[in-house]
Design an enzyme around this catalytic site. Structure first.
Site, PDB file in Angstrom:
ATOM      1  N   SER A 163       0.812  -1.211   0.000  1.00 20.37           N
ATOM      2  CA  SER A 163       0.000   0.000   0.000  1.00 20.37           C
ATOM      3  C   SER A 163       0.846   1.260   0.000  1.00 20.37           C
ATOM      4  CB  SER A 163      -0.959  -0.050   1.194  1.00 20.37           C
ATOM      5  OG  SER A 163      -1.899   0.986   1.146  1.00 20.37           O
TER       6      SER A 163
ATOM      7  N   ASP B 231      -2.630   6.202  -3.504  1.00 21.96           N
ATOM      8  CA  ASP B 231      -1.495   5.605  -2.818  1.00 21.96           C
ATOM      9  C   ASP B 231      -0.910   4.511  -3.701  1.00 21.96           C
ATOM     10  OD1 ASP B 231      -3.542   3.780  -2.525  1.00 21.96           O
ATOM     11  OD2 ASP B 231      -3.034   3.230  -0.471  1.00 21.96           O
TER      12      ASP B 231
ATOM     13  N   ASP C 249      -1.071   1.331  -3.987  1.00 22.77           N
ATOM     14  CA  ASP C 249      -1.879   0.257  -4.570  1.00 22.77           C
ATOM     15  C   ASP C 249      -3.243   0.735  -5.057  1.00 22.77           C
ATOM     16  OD1 ASP C 249      -3.016   0.579  -2.009  1.00 22.77           O
ATOM     17  OD2 ASP C 249      -3.607  -1.530  -1.917  1.00 22.77           O
TER      18      ASP C 249
ATOM     19  N   ASP D 107      -6.015   2.100  -3.639  1.00 21.25           N
ATOM     20  CA  ASP D 107      -7.299   2.021  -2.943  1.00 21.25           C
ATOM     21  C   ASP D 107      -7.543   3.224  -2.047  1.00 21.25           C
ATOM     22  OD1 ASP D 107      -5.533   1.492  -0.876  1.00 21.25           O
ATOM     23  OD2 ASP D 107      -6.462  -0.403  -0.276  1.00 21.25           O
TER      24      ASP D 107
END
Length: 450
Positions: free
Chosen positions: A104, A243, A245, A247
């Protein structure tokens, strides 16, 4: 949760090379996932693997692929894809499960694993526990004739881009808007500029040149200064930062002012309520600003608070038949559009709400008056245990009584370190600071005496 050996609240995460974020563990994990899926009824499971742009993703992708194939599962390789894209494609391609290799918003030297079920949601606790048990079992390879196969899914980006565009009205257009996109040198670097450009916007992309090591480095939703500067430099109408990743989302208005998850929830809730499409309560977390609760109450929309973590927001939304929830950090769940938090989908939802209101972001969020907030960390051996002491509980009750009806206090222990977070909100900033320092001091005193 206490029974878990490897899984945290959002998958497995840690420093690359240190168990369990190591190639040998990922090999065992892949076999375990394939075995559990086969045992649960998928005679020949199909598992999708997506990843962000960290250099270690190559290593873990190969190890997971080998373990899955050894267990008799077929593998679909998606390449660099946002976490929510893997959730969507798992469901769309009728796969048995989806795996995301990502840490993340963490730097490149960390990595992790997240899982999605066949319906595009996080795995249940029971399945995660079954996988953990299988990881520690003997590594057994199925007979050669039952080995799985791996293939690359070449149209994954195009499939996900079309899904994102389908979450807004067919006639929705971004023509005439200049948007800055900060892709954090992460998983959205290919697909996000494509989506917003195809909807007609003039797109200026930053953080879109990953090299395996620069993910989240002074860019992205956790470092919004780069986006704020770019919005002002280009005279853009809006900026959005994802961010690593994809999400999580942060927005910047045309004045360069940052908008967080509370701002987005307010703008969306107000728009959806006015249009009669908001169902159930809005779900925030323990960290959602008290001002959001007051602002939503003005049009009779309740705010329910979940524990911190998007999986807990999702649980509360399902329990209360809601469709809108999220975290201050920028995880926004629009369950009428996606099964999980999705930065691109959330950004499109906000842009659609702004277009329907005829307002820009700066004006649309004016009805949300955030209260001053102070959060102090008490780091001490015994801090978590101090929370249940009579002295701390009495002090907490006194603060709650002092703020009743005009503010709130949250005492929250970290789940991973000897740390207690003291958070207080109220209209008077000086009072907030004094109360927070007093309560933090009592927690520290009790912890040090224990």
């Amino acid at each position: 949760m206490n029974q878990r050996k490897y899984f945290g609240t959002d998958g497995i995460r840690g420093l690359v090379g240190q168990w369990p974020i190591s190639a040998d563990f990922m090999l065992r994990l892949g076999r375990a996932v394939g075995s559990v899926l086969a045992r649960e009824g998928s005679a020949r499971p199909k598992v999708l693997i997506g990843k962000d742009t960290r250099v270690s993703g190559y290593m873990f992708e190969a190890a997971l692929e080998a373990g899955l194939v050894a267990a008799g599962a077929d593998v679909g390789l998606l390449g660099p894809m946002p976490t929510p894209a893997v959730a969507f494609l798992t469901r769309s391609l009728r796969a048995s499960a989806g795996i995301v290799i990502s840490a993340s918003h963490n730097p490149h030297h960390d990595n992790g694993i997240k899982f999605f079920s066949a319906n595009g949601e996080k795995l249940s606790d029971a399945v995660e526990l079954a996988i953990e048990q299988e990881v520690d079992a003997d590594f057994v390879t199925v007979p050669s004739e039952r080995l799985g196969k791996a293939s690359r899914i070449d149209d994954a980006v195009a499939r996900y881009a079309e899904f994102c565009k389908a979450t807004v009205a067919e006639d929705f257009s971004l023509r005439g808007l200049k948007l800055v996109l900060d892709c954090a040198h992460g998983a959205t670097y290919q697909v996000a500029p494509k989506v917003f450009a195809e909807l007609g916007a003039e797109v200026i992309a930053i953080g879109d040149k990953p090299d395996g090591f620069n993910i989240n480095r002074e860019v992205g939703s956790t470092h919004p200064q780069a986006l704020q500067q770019a919005v002002l430099a280009h005279g853009a109408d809006l900026g959005m930062a994802f961010d690593g990743d994809g999400d999580r989302l942060a927005l910047v208005d045309r004045h360069g002012v940052l908008a967080d998850g509370d701002d987005m929830l307010y703008v969306l809730a107000r728009s959806w309520h006015a249009r009669g499409v908001l169902k159930g309560p809005v779900v925030g977390t323990l960290m959602s600003n008290y001002g959001l609760q007051l602002a939503l109450a003005e049009f009779d929309v309740p705010l329910i608070r979940a524990n911190v973590g998007d999986r807990y927001v999702l649980q509360q939304l399902k329990q209360h038949d809601g469709v809108l929830g999220g975290e201050t950090s920028g995880h926004i769940l629009c369950l009428d559009r996606a099964t999980t938090g999705d930065g691109i989908v959330a950004a499109l939802a906000v842009l659609e709400a702004l277009a329907l209101s005829g307002q820009d972001l700066a004006i649309a969020r004016q009805g949300l008056k955030k209260l001053p907030q102070v959060m102090l960390n008490v780091r001490a051996i015994g801090a978590r245990e101090a929370l249940v002491s009579d002295e701390v509980q009495q002090s907490l009750a006194e603060v709650e009584q002092a703020l009743r009806g005009r503010g709130r206090v949250v005492l929250r222990a970290s789940g991973t370190e000897p740390l207690v977070r003291v958070t207080i909100e109220a209209a008077d900033a000086e009072e907030v600071q004094q109360l927070a320092e007093k309560l933090a001091g009592i927690v520290r005193s009790v912890a040090e005496r224990s």
